[in-house]
Design a protein around this motif. Structure first.
Motif, PDB file in Angstrom:
ATOM      1  N   MET A 106      52.497  43.112  39.828  1.00  0.00           N
ATOM      2  CA  MET A 106      51.056  43.177  39.587  1.00  0.00           C
ATOM      3  C   MET A 106      50.781  43.030  38.100  1.00  0.00           C
ATOM      4  N   ASN A 107      49.713  42.300  37.773  1.00  0.00           N
ATOM      5  CA  ASN A 107      49.353  42.050  36.387  1.00  0.00           C
ATOM      6  C   ASN A 107      47.889  42.425  36.136  1.00  0.00           C
ATOM      7  N   ILE A 108      47.626  42.927  34.936  1.00  0.00           N
ATOM      8  CA  ILE A 108      46.272  43.352  34.564  1.00  0.00           C
ATOM      9  C   ILE A 108      45.891  42.689  33.241  1.00  0.00           C
ATOM     10  N   LEU A 109      44.708  42.075  33.208  1.00  0.00           N
ATOM     11  CA  LEU A 109      44.187  41.459  31.990  1.00  0.00           C
ATOM     12  C   LEU A 109      42.971  42.240  31.534  1.00  0.00           C
ATOM     13  N   SER A 110      42.950  42.644  30.272  1.00  0.00           N
ATOM     14  CA  SER A 110      41.844  43.418  29.707  1.00  0.00           C
ATOM     15  C   SER A 110      41.303  42.691  28.481  1.00  0.00           C
ATOM     16  N   TRP A 111      39.965  42.506  28.437  1.00  0.00           N
ATOM     17  CA  TRP A 111      39.382  41.737  27.330  1.00  0.00           C
ATOM     18  C   TRP A 111      37.974  42.221  27.018  1.00  0.00           C
ATOM     19  N   ASN A 112      37.723  42.488  25.752  1.00  0.00           N
ATOM     20  CA  ASN A 112      36.365  42.661  25.260  1.00  0.00           C
ATOM     21  C   ASN A 112      35.820  41.256  25.018  1.00  0.00           C
ATOM     22  N   CYS A 113      35.051  40.764  25.978  1.00  0.00           N
ATOM     23  CA  CYS A 113      34.638  39.347  25.943  1.00  0.00           C
ATOM     24  C   CYS A 113      33.424  39.103  25.061  1.00  0.00           C
ATOM     25  N   GLN A 114      32.791  40.169  24.583  1.00  0.00           N
ATOM     26  CA  GLN A 114      31.657  40.060  23.659  1.00  0.00           C
ATOM     27  C   GLN A 114      30.517  39.225  24.236  1.00  0.00           C
ATOM     28  N   GLY A 115      30.289  39.389  25.528  1.00  0.00           N
ATOM     29  CA  GLY A 115      29.152  38.749  26.175  1.00  0.00           C
ATOM     30  C   GLY A 115      29.540  37.549  27.015  1.00  0.00           C
ATOM     31  N   LEU A 116      29.077  37.534  28.261  1.00  0.00           N
ATOM     32  CA  LEU A 116      29.396  36.440  29.170  1.00  0.00           C
ATOM     33  C   LEU A 116      28.297  35.382  29.219  1.00  0.00           C
ATOM     34  N   GLY A 117      27.294  35.529  28.363  1.00  0.00           N
ATOM     35  CA  GLY A 117      26.216  34.551  28.347  1.00  0.00           C
ATOM     36  C   GLY A 117      26.561  33.256  27.642  1.00  0.00           C
ATOM     37  N   ASN A 118      27.650  33.265  26.881  1.00  0.00           N
ATOM     38  CA  ASN A 118      28.081  32.077  26.142  1.00  0.00           C
ATOM     39  C   ASN A 118      28.992  31.232  27.036  1.00  0.00           C
ATOM     40  N   PRO A 119      28.632  29.980  27.320  1.00  0.00           N
ATOM     41  CA  PRO A 119      29.477  29.130  28.178  1.00  0.00           C
ATOM     42  C   PRO A 119      30.900  28.973  27.653  1.00  0.00           C
ATOM     43  N   ASP A 157      40.386  29.628  31.307  1.00  0.00           N
ATOM     44  CA  ASP A 157      41.731  29.209  30.882  1.00  0.00           C
ATOM     45  C   ASP A 157      42.715  30.375  30.937  1.00  0.00           C
ATOM     46  N   LEU A 158      42.254  31.554  30.542  1.00  0.00           N
ATOM     47  CA  LEU A 158      43.101  32.744  30.589  1.00  0.00           C
ATOM     48  C   LEU A 158      43.543  33.052  32.012  1.00  0.00           C
ATOM     49  N   LEU A 159      42.602  32.968  32.933  1.00  0.00           N
ATOM     50  CA  LEU A 159      42.905  33.287  34.323  1.00  0.00           C
ATOM     51  C   LEU A 159      43.870  32.275  34.929  1.00  0.00           C
ATOM     52  N   LYS A 160      43.761  31.025  34.513  1.00  0.00           N
ATOM     53  CA  LYS A 160      44.674  30.001  35.022  1.00  0.00           C
ATOM     54  C   LYS A 160      46.090  30.202  34.488  1.00  0.00           C
ATOM     55  N   SER A 161      46.196  30.628  33.232  1.00  0.00           N
ATOM     56  CA  SER A 161      47.518  30.774  32.628  1.00  0.00           C
ATOM     57  C   SER A 161      48.191  32.098  32.999  1.00  0.00           C
ATOM     58  N   ARG A 162      47.425  33.168  33.069  1.00  0.00           N
ATOM     59  CA  ARG A 162      47.997  34.493  33.315  1.00  0.00           C
ATOM     60  C   ARG A 162      47.978  34.912  34.778  1.00  0.00           C
ATOM     61  N   LYS A 163      46.986  34.410  35.523  1.00  0.00           N
ATOM     62  CA  LYS A 163      46.850  34.738  36.947  1.00  0.00           C
ATOM     63  C   LYS A 163      46.896  36.253  37.204  1.00  0.00           C
ATOM     64  N   PRO A 164      46.027  37.018  36.563  1.00  0.00           N
ATOM     65  CA  PRO A 164      46.053  38.470  36.749  1.00  0.00           C
ATOM     66  C   PRO A 164      45.600  38.872  38.149  1.00  0.00           C
ATOM     67  N   ASP A 165      46.153  39.973  38.635  1.00  0.00           N
ATOM     68  CA  ASP A 165      45.715  40.534  39.908  1.00  0.00           C
ATOM     69  C   ASP A 165      44.456  41.367  39.734  1.00  0.00           C
ATOM     70  N   LEU A 166      44.303  41.932  38.530  1.00  0.00           N
ATOM     71  CA  LEU A 166      43.103  42.705  38.213  1.00  0.00           C
ATOM     72  C   LEU A 166      42.635  42.322  36.813  1.00  0.00           C
TER      73      LEU A 166
END
Length: 284
Positions: free
Chosen positions: A1-14, A22-31
């Motif tokens: 199982m893998n966990i990715l944690s990120w302070n994304c500083q707002g999801l309104g920016n495309p 890209d992160l999700l494609k490379s890391r494929k986290p479960d959570l």
């Protein structure tokens, strides 16, 4: 199982959403845990569908700041047990039994509220006795070496943070891939870098995941880098797991019972970490 944690500083920016994709494609986290989403539930649900997660849970932003969200895949058996503007608590379950707990944390960014963050960590620690890991952006520094550039961090703040971690009997997970998570004014005279994101765990949690590995991922167009927690680190396990049984252990009349009891106490999250934990117990 893998966990990715990120302070994304707002999801309104495309561009932020593209980086996340890209992160999700490379890391494929479960959570996935996101802090500072600056979003509402409808946006989080939209991203859940877009990225193919089976479920999600979010805490709405307040004004133009805040907001938390977690997403998880169908293979993750968990339940949300608590939340606030600063955290989301999740229990991971096997055979209707809570095996361990994850607190996805976001500390108050204001210096005047750091004590509230420390006391809140203490409060979370008292909520349960099961193996516990807490991960996220603590908005705080533990050591002088956690900061580069600008003026030194106040010692009283570092001492307060360390005292909270000590009171909760937590140990930090070592970070690989880089020392600093956040930066601003890169290349300028006031360039500053800090380590704000971390993960801590109880000794019982470390026993469940003795091979876990915490990494930092460097992403473009963001002041804040994500951290990635690989709980099982199977590739490392296959290289490092070596065990030799000693016949002299059988001379201890309590040996069989103690090993059997220890084995039964460990959940079967994954057989390899369980074997490693028991072999380490026998070799003590």
């Amino acid at each position: 199982m893998n966990i990715l944690s990120w302070n994304c500083q707002g999801l309104g920016n495309p561009q932020t959403v593209r980086v996340l994709s890209d992160l999700l494609k490379s890391r494929k986290p479960d959570l996935l845990f996101l802090s500072e989403t600056i979003s509402y539930t409808n946006k989080i649900e939209e991203l859940r569908v877009k990225f193919g997660f089976s479920q999600c849970f979010s805490v709405d932003r307040v004004g133009r700041s805040g907001g938390l969200a977690i997403f998880w895949k169908h293979n993750v058996n968990c339940e949300v047990t608590g939340y606030s503007q600063n955290h989301i608590d999740v229990n991971f379950i096997e055979n209707n039994v809570a095996l361990w707990r994850l607190s996805c944390f976001y500390g108050f960014p204001e210096r005047t509220r750091r004590k509230q963050s420390w006391d809140f960590i203490r409060l979370l620690a008292d909520l349960s006795q099961i193996p516990w890991c807490i991960i996220g952006d603590f908005n705080d520094l533990l050591y002088v070496s956690d900061k580069w550039g600008s003026v030194p961090h106040p010692p009283s703040l570092m001492e307060g943070f360390r005292a909270a971690i000590d009171d909760c009997i937590l140990s930090e997970l070592d970070l690989s891939g880089g020392k600093y998570i956040w930066e601003k004014s890169r290349g300028k005279s006031n360039w500053v870098r800090e380590r704000l994101d971390r993960a801590f765990a109880t000794s019982s949690w470390h026993s469940l995941f003795p091979l876990c590995k915490l990494l930092v991922d460097h992403v473009p167009a963001s002041d804040h880098d994500p951290i990635f927690l690989d709980l099982l680190n199977i590739s490392l396990a296959r290289k490092q797991f070596r065990f030799k049984f000693e016949n002299t252990w059988l001379q201890d009349p309590n040996f069989r019972k103690e090993v059997s009891d220890f084995w039964l106490e460990l959940p079967t999250i994954n057989i390899l970490p369980k074997l490693i934990s028991v072999s380490s117990f026998m070799a003590r």
